[in-house]
Write an enzyme that holds these catalytic residues in place. Structure first.
Site, PDB file in Angstrom:
ATOM      1  N   ARG A   5      33.405  15.036  47.349  1.00 44.31           N
ATOM      2  CA  ARG A   5      33.843  16.598  46.482  1.00 44.31           C
ATOM      3  C   ARG A   5      34.161  16.436  45.423  1.00 44.31           C
ATOM      4  NH1 ARG A   5      39.086  17.886  49.765  1.00 44.31           N
ATOM      5  NH2 ARG A   5      39.967  16.176  49.240  1.00 44.31           N
TER       6      ARG A   5
ATOM      7  N   GLU B 119      49.971  16.605  61.587  1.00 39.91           N
ATOM      8  CA  GLU B 119      49.439  17.700  60.192  1.00 39.91           C
ATOM      9  C   GLU B 119      49.962  18.932  60.369  1.00 39.91           C
ATOM     10  OE1 GLU B 119      46.671  16.178  57.381  1.00 39.91           O
ATOM     11  OE2 GLU B 119      45.648  18.102  57.253  1.00 39.91           O
TER      12      GLU B 119
ATOM     13  N   TYR C 218      47.474  11.471  43.492  1.00 42.24           N
ATOM     14  CA  TYR C 218      47.308  10.786  43.977  1.00 42.24           C
ATOM     15  C   TYR C 218      47.029   8.956  43.938  1.00 42.24           C
ATOM     16  CZ  TYR C 218      48.499  12.278  48.313  1.00 42.24           C
ATOM     17  OH  TYR C 218      48.644  13.317  49.660  1.00 42.24           O
TER      18      TYR C 218
END
Ligand code: 3EB
Length: 329
Positions: A154, A321, A206
């Site tokens: 991605r 989540e 991150y």
């Protein structure tokens, strides 16, 4: 600065309305943009607007229908099934299991390139919200893990756009027990305003320990319509900074996740009254539903549009989540 300027008079009216159903309609009405069916759907018609999310439904409505207020054009082009109404477009594509097994990074990059090219050609260059359902999301170890390879593919596509880190869609990435990769998305003519969470490191920043490239998504995307604002909140978990917290304690993870969502709403607009329109809780272990659902339900008591699904979170230590759509005037 927000990419959308001017007074509210220049914004289009909100171009969709959301309706929940217990079961999928046999035939979709002319004004349906997307019909999202949770659970393994029996083979219905091959309408391009039917999107099947292969996750067990644990609670709530099985079907989410996004309806247009204006006429809809639908079709299939370049491997993408879609419907659009002049303001927004819903689309989906499927990558089969064999392609993921052969090369997850390559197949994910190809899928994202396909989506980007399709949306540019269709005149909807802004991906506003995207959902990724990945079979066996934590299969493989270290950097070979399927999720990390998906993230890499991605990134390789999305990072080609200059300034891409300021125009990332809100996203979900959840594992399924089935096969292959299902991606569906909502796209628009102009980008929304990206919202990041002060309690969390932006995913696109991150550190290296979570994979060879960072995840390309925003914490939320704020869309302005003439009749109000919609905030699409990404899959949100018990992550503070970039670390998973309360591993082994799902109840504490739920509280931390709710605190993350509250912080995100404040960041988007602290003075707004944000009302939930749709909330989805993904649970790694369906057996935890009974213990966790009351707190979840109470946190979003303003809406009955609450769906609980069985789904694998992309970090081993995380049990749950939550994603959401909020609305404010
Ligand atoms: C996180 O905050 C949890 O890679 O598209 C949530 C939402 C997560 C979207 C994605 C990942 C994604 O990192 C995982």
């Amino acid at each position: 600065m927000s990419p959308i300027h001017g007074s509210s008079a220049v914004y289009p009216p909100r171009p969709y309305a959301l309706r929940l159903l217990a079961a999928p309609p046999a035939v979709l009405g002319e004004r349906v943009l997307a019909c999202i069916e949770h659970g393994r759907a029996e083979p219905g018609d091959r309408d391009p607007r039917r999107i099947v999310v292969d996750l067990p439904l644990l609670s709530g409505a099985a079907v989410e229908v996004w309806e247009s207020l204006t006429p809809v054009t639908r079709g299939e082009r370049d491997g993408i099934a879609y419907a659009e109404n002049g303001t927004v477009l819903f689309g989906q594509l499927r990558i089969d299991e064999a392609a993921l097994v052969a090369d997850t990074d390559g197949a994910s990059a190809a899928a994202y390139a396909q989506i980007e090219n399709f949306l540019l050609a269709a005149g909807y260059p802004a991906t506003l919200r995207i959902w990724n359902y990945i079979a066996g999301i934590t299969r493989g170890t270290g950097d070979d893990e399927r999720y990390r390879q998906f993230v890499l593919g991605r990134y390789r596509v999305l990072a080609q756009r200059g300034g891409f880190e300021r125009e990332l869609p809100a996203a979900t990435a959840i594992g399924t027990a089935g096969e292959g990769l299902t991606i569906y998305f909502l796209a628009g003519r102009v980008p929304g305003a990206q919202v990041e969470n002060p309690r969390q490191t932006s995913a696109f920043r991150y550190p290296r320990e979570y994979g060879p490239r960072s995840p390309s998504f925003s914490r939320a995307n704020l869309l302005r319509w003439r009749d109000g604002r919609d905030l699409f909140v990404s899959g949100t978990a018990s992550i503070v900074g970039h670390q998973s917290l309360h591993v082994g304690n799902p109840a504490a993870q739920l509280d931390e996740t709710l605190a993350n969502i509250a912080a995100l709403l404040r960041e988007a607009d602290a003075s707004a009254r944000w009302r939930p329109q749709l909330v989805k809780l993904y649970l790694r272990d369906p057996a935890q539903r009974a213990a966790l659902q009351p707190r979840f339900a109470a946190a979003f008591a303003d809406t009955e549009a609450q769906i609980v699904l069985g789904g694998e979170i992309c970090r081993e230590g995380l049990d749950l989540e939550i994603e959401a759509l909020f609305r404010a005037e």
